[in-house]
Design an enzyme around this catalytic site. Structure first.
Site, mmCIF file in Angstrom:
data_model
loop_
_atom_site.group_PDB
_atom_site.id
_atom_site.type_symbol
_atom_site.label_atom_id
_atom_site.label_comp_id
_atom_site.label_asym_id
_atom_site.label_seq_id
_atom_site.Cartn_x
_atom_site.Cartn_y
_atom_site.Cartn_z
ATOM 1 N N CYS A 187 0.810 -1.216 0.000
ATOM 2 C CA CYS A 187 0.000 0.000 0.000
ATOM 3 C C CYS A 187 0.842 1.263 0.000
ATOM 4 C CB CYS A 187 -0.981 0.005 1.169
ATOM 5 S SG CYS A 187 -0.227 -0.263 2.799
ATOM 6 N N HIS A 199 -1.481 0.434 7.465
ATOM 7 C CA HIS A 199 -2.117 0.663 6.181
ATOM 8 C C HIS A 199 -1.790 2.096 5.776
ATOM 9 C CE1 HIS A 199 -4.652 -0.100 2.811
ATOM 10 N NE2 HIS A 199 -5.565 0.810 3.140
ATOM 11 N N ASP A 221 -8.149 5.134 -1.366
ATOM 12 C CA ASP A 221 -7.717 3.853 -0.792
ATOM 13 C C ASP A 221 -8.026 2.754 -1.796
ATOM 14 O OD1 ASP A 221 -7.120 1.584 0.642
ATOM 15 O OD2 ASP A 221 -8.484 1.993 2.316
#
Length: 204
Positions: free
Chosen positions: A21, A74, A90
Protein backbone atom coordinates in the site's frame (compact mmCIF):
# COMPACT_ATOMS: atom_id res chain seq x y z
CA UNK A 1 -21.25 12.08 -3.10
CA UNK A 2 -21.27 14.65 -5.88
CA UNK A 3 -18.98 14.16 -8.84
CA UNK A 4 -15.48 15.43 -8.15
CA UNK A 5 -12.61 16.35 -10.44
CA UNK A 6 -10.55 13.19 -10.87
CA UNK A 7 -6.88 13.68 -9.98
CA UNK A 8 -5.86 10.02 -10.40
CA UNK A 9 -6.59 7.34 -12.99
CA UNK A 10 -9.65 5.18 -12.37
CA UNK A 11 -8.76 2.38 -9.91
CA UNK A 12 -8.39 -0.21 -12.68
CA UNK A 13 -5.68 1.93 -14.30
CA UNK A 14 -3.75 2.83 -11.16
CA UNK A 15 -0.37 1.28 -10.43
CA UNK A 16 -1.31 -1.32 -7.81
CA UNK A 17 0.33 -4.27 -6.08
CA UNK A 18 -1.50 -6.12 -3.31
CA UNK A 19 0.07 -5.70 0.16
CA UNK A 20 2.34 -2.85 -0.97
CA UNK A 21 0.00 0.00 0.00
CA UNK A 22 2.85 2.42 0.74
CA UNK A 23 4.18 2.06 -2.81
CA UNK A 24 0.70 2.24 -4.34
CA UNK A 25 0.20 5.60 -2.61
CA UNK A 26 3.70 6.76 -3.63
CA UNK A 27 2.71 6.05 -7.25
CA UNK A 28 -0.53 8.03 -6.84
CA UNK A 29 1.49 11.00 -5.55
CA UNK A 30 3.95 10.62 -8.42
CA UNK A 31 1.07 10.65 -10.93
CA UNK A 32 -0.39 13.87 -9.51
CA UNK A 33 3.04 15.49 -9.46
CA UNK A 34 3.83 14.55 -13.07
CA UNK A 35 0.38 15.19 -14.54
CA UNK A 36 -0.32 18.27 -12.38
CA UNK A 37 -3.91 17.15 -11.82
CA UNK A 38 -4.06 18.91 -8.44
CA UNK A 39 -1.82 21.16 -6.33
CA UNK A 40 0.57 18.78 -4.58
CA UNK A 41 0.19 20.77 -1.36
CA UNK A 42 -3.41 19.48 -1.14
CA UNK A 43 -2.17 15.90 -0.81
CA UNK A 44 -1.09 14.09 2.35
CA UNK A 45 0.04 10.50 2.82
CA UNK A 46 -1.50 8.89 5.90
CA UNK A 47 0.14 5.90 7.60
CA UNK A 48 -2.22 4.13 10.02
CA UNK A 49 -0.73 1.92 12.72
CA UNK A 50 -0.01 1.81 16.46
CA UNK A 51 2.67 0.62 18.87
CA UNK A 52 1.36 -2.97 18.67
CA UNK A 53 1.01 -2.81 14.89
CA UNK A 54 -2.54 -4.13 15.11
CA UNK A 55 -5.15 -1.82 13.61
CA UNK A 56 -8.70 -2.71 12.54
CA UNK A 57 -10.10 -1.29 9.32
CA UNK A 58 -13.54 -1.95 7.93
CA UNK A 59 -14.69 -1.85 4.29
CA UNK A 60 -11.49 -3.48 3.03
CA UNK A 61 -11.55 -5.71 -0.06
CA UNK A 62 -9.89 -8.51 1.90
CA UNK A 63 -12.53 -8.37 4.63
CA UNK A 64 -15.53 -10.65 5.09
CA UNK A 65 -18.96 -9.17 5.65
CA UNK A 66 -18.90 -6.53 8.36
CA UNK A 67 -15.77 -7.89 10.02
CA UNK A 68 -12.69 -5.65 10.09
CA UNK A 69 -9.32 -6.56 8.67
CA UNK A 70 -6.51 -6.34 11.24
CA UNK A 71 -3.50 -4.79 9.50
CA UNK A 72 -0.05 -4.16 10.95
CA UNK A 73 -0.25 -0.85 9.08
CA UNK A 74 -2.12 0.66 6.18
CA UNK A 75 -1.54 3.69 3.96
CA UNK A 76 -4.07 5.98 2.30
CA UNK A 77 -3.89 9.23 0.34
CA UNK A 78 -5.74 12.28 1.69
CA UNK A 79 -6.72 15.29 -0.42
CA UNK A 80 -7.53 18.40 1.58
CA UNK A 81 -9.54 20.74 -0.65
CA UNK A 82 -10.39 24.36 0.17
CA UNK A 83 -14.10 24.89 0.91
CA UNK A 84 -14.83 21.20 0.20
CA UNK A 85 -14.80 17.88 2.02
CA UNK A 86 -11.46 16.13 2.29
CA UNK A 87 -11.17 13.00 0.14
CA UNK A 88 -9.58 9.60 0.79
CA UNK A 89 -7.97 7.49 -1.95
CA UNK A 90 -7.72 3.85 -0.79
CA UNK A 91 -7.19 1.23 -3.49
CA UNK A 92 -7.79 -1.56 -0.93
CA UNK A 93 -11.24 -0.33 0.09
CA UNK A 94 -14.65 -1.30 -1.26
CA UNK A 95 -15.74 2.32 -0.79
CA UNK A 96 -15.73 4.72 -3.72
CA UNK A 97 -12.43 6.01 -5.10
CA UNK A 98 -12.16 8.71 -3.96
CA UNK A 99 -14.37 8.67 -0.88
CA UNK A 100 -15.20 11.57 1.41
CA UNK A 101 -13.18 11.47 4.61
CA UNK A 102 -16.42 11.84 6.57
CA UNK A 103 -17.79 8.63 5.06
CA UNK A 104 -14.45 6.82 5.34
CA UNK A 105 -14.20 7.88 8.96
CA UNK A 106 -17.69 6.67 9.81
CA UNK A 107 -17.53 3.35 7.94
CA UNK A 108 -13.85 2.32 7.62
CA UNK A 109 -12.29 3.85 10.75
CA UNK A 110 -15.44 3.87 12.90
CA UNK A 111 -14.30 4.65 16.45
CA UNK A 112 -11.68 3.76 19.04
CA UNK A 113 -14.08 4.34 21.92
CA UNK A 114 -15.46 0.82 22.19
CA UNK A 115 -12.48 -1.26 21.11
CA UNK A 116 -9.61 -2.52 23.22
CA UNK A 117 -6.69 -0.11 23.71
CA UNK A 118 -4.24 -2.32 21.82
CA UNK A 119 -6.33 -1.73 18.69
CA UNK A 120 -6.52 2.06 18.97
CA UNK A 121 -5.39 3.71 15.76
CA UNK A 122 -2.73 6.39 15.34
CA UNK A 123 -2.08 8.22 12.10
CA UNK A 124 1.09 9.78 10.73
CA UNK A 125 0.24 12.49 8.21
CA UNK A 126 3.01 13.46 5.78
CA UNK A 127 2.84 16.10 3.02
CA UNK A 128 2.97 14.35 -0.35
CA UNK A 129 6.02 16.28 -1.54
CA UNK A 130 7.95 15.19 1.56
CA UNK A 131 6.87 11.57 1.04
CA UNK A 132 8.01 11.60 -2.59
CA UNK A 133 11.38 13.06 -1.58
CA UNK A 134 12.12 10.92 1.46
CA UNK A 135 10.39 7.52 1.29
CA UNK A 136 12.53 4.47 0.47
CA UNK A 137 11.83 0.74 0.58
CA UNK A 138 13.97 -2.20 -0.44
CA UNK A 139 10.93 -4.44 0.25
CA UNK A 140 12.90 -6.57 2.71
CA UNK A 141 9.89 -6.55 5.06
CA UNK A 142 8.09 -8.70 2.48
CA UNK A 143 10.69 -11.45 2.37
CA UNK A 144 10.56 -14.73 4.29
CA UNK A 145 13.65 -15.90 6.22
CA UNK A 146 14.62 -18.09 3.26
CA UNK A 147 14.54 -15.10 0.92
CA UNK A 148 11.30 -15.95 -0.88
CA UNK A 149 8.57 -13.34 -1.19
CA UNK A 150 5.59 -13.28 1.18
CA UNK A 151 3.73 -11.50 -1.61
CA UNK A 152 4.99 -10.82 -5.14
CA UNK A 153 6.65 -7.39 -5.33
CA UNK A 154 5.77 -4.62 -7.78
CA UNK A 155 7.30 -5.01 -11.26
CA UNK A 156 9.22 -1.71 -11.12
CA UNK A 157 12.50 -1.08 -9.28
CA UNK A 158 12.39 -0.41 -5.52
CA UNK A 159 11.88 3.23 -4.51
CA UNK A 160 15.10 4.67 -3.11
CA UNK A 161 16.68 8.03 -2.32
CA UNK A 162 20.27 9.23 -2.26
CA UNK A 163 20.21 8.92 1.53
CA UNK A 164 18.34 5.67 2.06
CA UNK A 165 17.40 2.31 0.60
CA UNK A 166 14.96 1.44 3.41
CA UNK A 167 13.20 3.74 5.87
CA UNK A 168 9.68 2.29 5.89
CA UNK A 169 9.74 1.78 9.66
CA UNK A 170 10.27 5.51 10.18
CA UNK A 171 6.90 6.09 8.51
CA UNK A 172 5.08 3.22 10.23
CA UNK A 173 6.39 4.26 13.66
CA UNK A 174 3.89 6.32 15.63
CA UNK A 175 6.50 7.90 17.87
CA UNK A 176 6.10 11.67 17.44
CA UNK A 177 9.80 12.11 18.23
CA UNK A 178 10.99 10.75 14.88
CA UNK A 179 10.11 10.38 11.24
CA UNK A 180 8.31 12.79 8.94
CA UNK A 181 4.97 14.52 9.32
CA UNK A 182 2.64 14.75 12.32
CA UNK A 183 1.22 11.92 14.46
CA UNK A 184 -2.44 12.07 15.51
CA UNK A 185 -4.86 9.99 17.54
CA UNK A 186 -7.88 8.92 15.47
CA UNK A 187 -10.19 11.49 17.10
CA UNK A 188 -7.63 14.29 16.70
CA UNK A 189 -7.09 13.37 13.04
CA UNK A 190 -10.82 13.38 12.24
CA UNK A 191 -11.36 16.57 14.21
CA UNK A 192 -8.52 18.25 12.32
CA UNK A 193 -9.59 17.20 8.83
CA UNK A 194 -13.40 16.95 9.10
CA UNK A 195 -14.25 19.09 12.11
CA UNK A 196 -15.78 16.08 13.89
CA UNK A 197 -14.25 13.31 16.03
CA UNK A 198 -15.28 9.71 15.36
CA UNK A 199 -18.77 8.79 16.56
CA UNK A 200 -19.29 5.17 15.54
CA UNK A 201 -19.49 2.44 18.18
CA UNK A 202 -18.44 -0.94 16.81
CA UNK A 203 -15.97 -3.50 18.16
CA UNK A 204 -13.67 -5.87 16.26
Amino acid sequence: MTTVHRITPIPENCVYTSCYCEENVWKLCEFVQKERTAPLEQLFVVFISNDKRMIPLWKQKSGHGDQPVIWDYHVILLQVRPQSDSLVYDLDSVLSFPCSLRLYGATAFRSDRHIRPEYHRKLRVIPADSFLLNFASDRSHMRNPDGTWKMCPPPYAPIQTAESQMNLDDFISMSPAGGWGTVYSLDHFLLTYTGNPSTASSSP
